[in-house]
Write an enzyme that holds these catalytic residues in place. Structure first.
Site, PDB file in Angstrom:
ATOM      1  N   LYS A   1      24.184  57.840  63.174  1.00 17.30           N
ATOM      2  CA  LYS A   1      25.133  56.923  62.756  1.00 17.30           C
ATOM      3  C   LYS A   1      24.593  56.312  61.189  1.00 17.30           C
ATOM      4  O   LYS A   1      23.356  56.608  60.638  1.00 17.30           O
ATOM      5  CB  LYS A   1      25.266  55.445  63.384  1.00 17.30           C
TER       6      LYS A   1
ATOM      7  N   SER B   1      32.100  61.332  65.247  1.00 20.11           N
ATOM      8  CA  SER B   1      31.840  60.127  64.667  1.00 20.11           C
ATOM      9  C   SER B   1      31.380  59.838  63.141  1.00 20.11           C
ATOM     10  O   SER B   1      31.623  58.953  62.686  1.00 20.11           O
ATOM     11  CB  SER B   1      31.024  59.399  65.766  1.00 20.11           C
TER      12      SER B   1
END
Lengths: 169, 183
Positions: free
Chosen positions: B104, B51
């Site tokens: 993230k 990701s």
């Protein structure tokens, strides 16, 4: 010769100081681990939990083991990191776990309109016992379980209120 | 004579026991110290998945062993005052499963207006919340699907890559262009 003697003396002082520091550091580490993994004291005040906890400030004990294992159930009083201000910890009662449907009064002061919602996955629904003066899930919605910091199990101050606080809905 | 041998044996047993006790005590203290440091100051965590693709795990192999995954140093000093800024790479507990931790990039802070990609919506981040997104937007589960997350879920800030050796270095701050609206 004199300098050598001084050096030896100096060395022993440094060693002593170092030993003491190590002992203090070990103690602080022990404190941190007990505080973070086993149980922590907390001072609560404010009107939101009124019939259960006093306005003026109660000292309570919260344990961290059951939150870590995910063994929190509806009815428990929990310490929660506030979703609106991460530096603040608030005390509320769990009303519903993930998948439960919760019915609540939207605004008990003016109307008696009810609303029912289903708590999404990984979230809990928290509410204060004093529904008239509590900023809780009715305002900011269900909160992620990761914000739950501990389960309150005992009150230690004031002395007349001493005792268990587990599961008295 | 017999009494002498028995006392010797006893001594030996005592020695072994005290040695065991000593090493148990030492490892217990070491564990306490390590736990404290990893909770309060810094820890090392492996990054799995794609990701954050260009920043972490740049090799897109099919058989990615866990040895080839990047490891990052997670700084926890910033948790004391919740000092985060735009573009930091943060570690946080997943809002849908408290046992998982995700990594993230922090895109928006409380009070910002953010434009959502592939739609014309703009969202105001509520008080005490933030917006996180993966660098690899095609395979990332982030705020675009679960919305803004509370700052209280943040667990630290990834500052350095420490493994594998050829990729050791600082994690740079980056912001995608034109996402935040001026206010």
């Amino acid at each position: 010769m004199n300098g050598l003697r001084n050096l030896v003396k100096y060395k022993s002082i440094v060693k002593e100081a170092f030993d003491r520091t190590v002992i203090v550091a070990k103690f602080l580490c022990f404190l941190h681990v007990t505080n973070n993994y086993i149980c922590t004291p907390a001072l609560v005040y404010g009107p939101s939990m009124l019939p259960t906890l006093n306005l003026t400030g109660d000292l309570i004990l919260a344990e961290r083991i059951s939150t870590r294992l995910g063994k929190v159930s509806p009815g428990d009083i929990v310490l929660v990191r506030s979703p609106e201000n991460p530096r603040k910890i608030v005390t509320k009662r769990v009303m519903g776990m993930e998948g439960d449907s919760v019915t609540f009064l939207v605004d008990p002061k003016s109307t008696d309109r009810c609303q029912t919602i289903t708590v999404p996955k990984g979230h809990v629904w928290i509410q204060g016992d004093n529904i008239y003066a509590s900023n809780d899930s009715r305002h900011f919605g269900p909160i992620p379980y990761g914000l739950v910091q501990g389960k309150v199990f005992c009150r230690i101050w004031p002395p007349e209120g001493f005792g268990s606080l587990a599961q008295d809905v | 004579m017999s009494s002498l041998t028995s006392s010797l044996c006893g001594n030996k047993g005592m020695g072994a026991r005290s040695f065991l006790w000593d090493s148990a005590k030492k490892s217990f203290t070491a564990g306490l110290i390590a736990l404290t440091i990893s909770d309060r100051y810094a820890s090392i965590a492996p990054v799995r998945g794609l990701s954050m693709h260009p920043t972490f795990n740049p090799r897109k192999g099919t058989s990615m062993g866990s040895l080839m995954d990047d490891c990052v140093l997670v700084d926890k000093f910033c948790l004391e005052k919740y000092k985060f800024s735009h573009g930091d790479v943060v570690v946080f507990r997943s809002p849908s499963n408290h046992k998982e931790k995700h990594i993230k990039r922090l895109i928006a802070m409380p009070g910002d207006w953010i434009r959502i990609p592939h739609s014309y919506d703009t969202v105001k981040i509520p008080e005490g919340h933030c917006w996180v997104e993966g660098d690899n937007s095609s395979s990332s589960l982030d705020s675009r699907s679960f919305g803004p997350i509370p700052l209280g879920l943040l667990q630290g800030k990834a500052t350095y890559i420490v493994w594998p050796p050829q990729r050791v270095g600082q994690v740079e701050k980056r912001m995608p262009e034109g996402r935040l609206l001026p206010y």
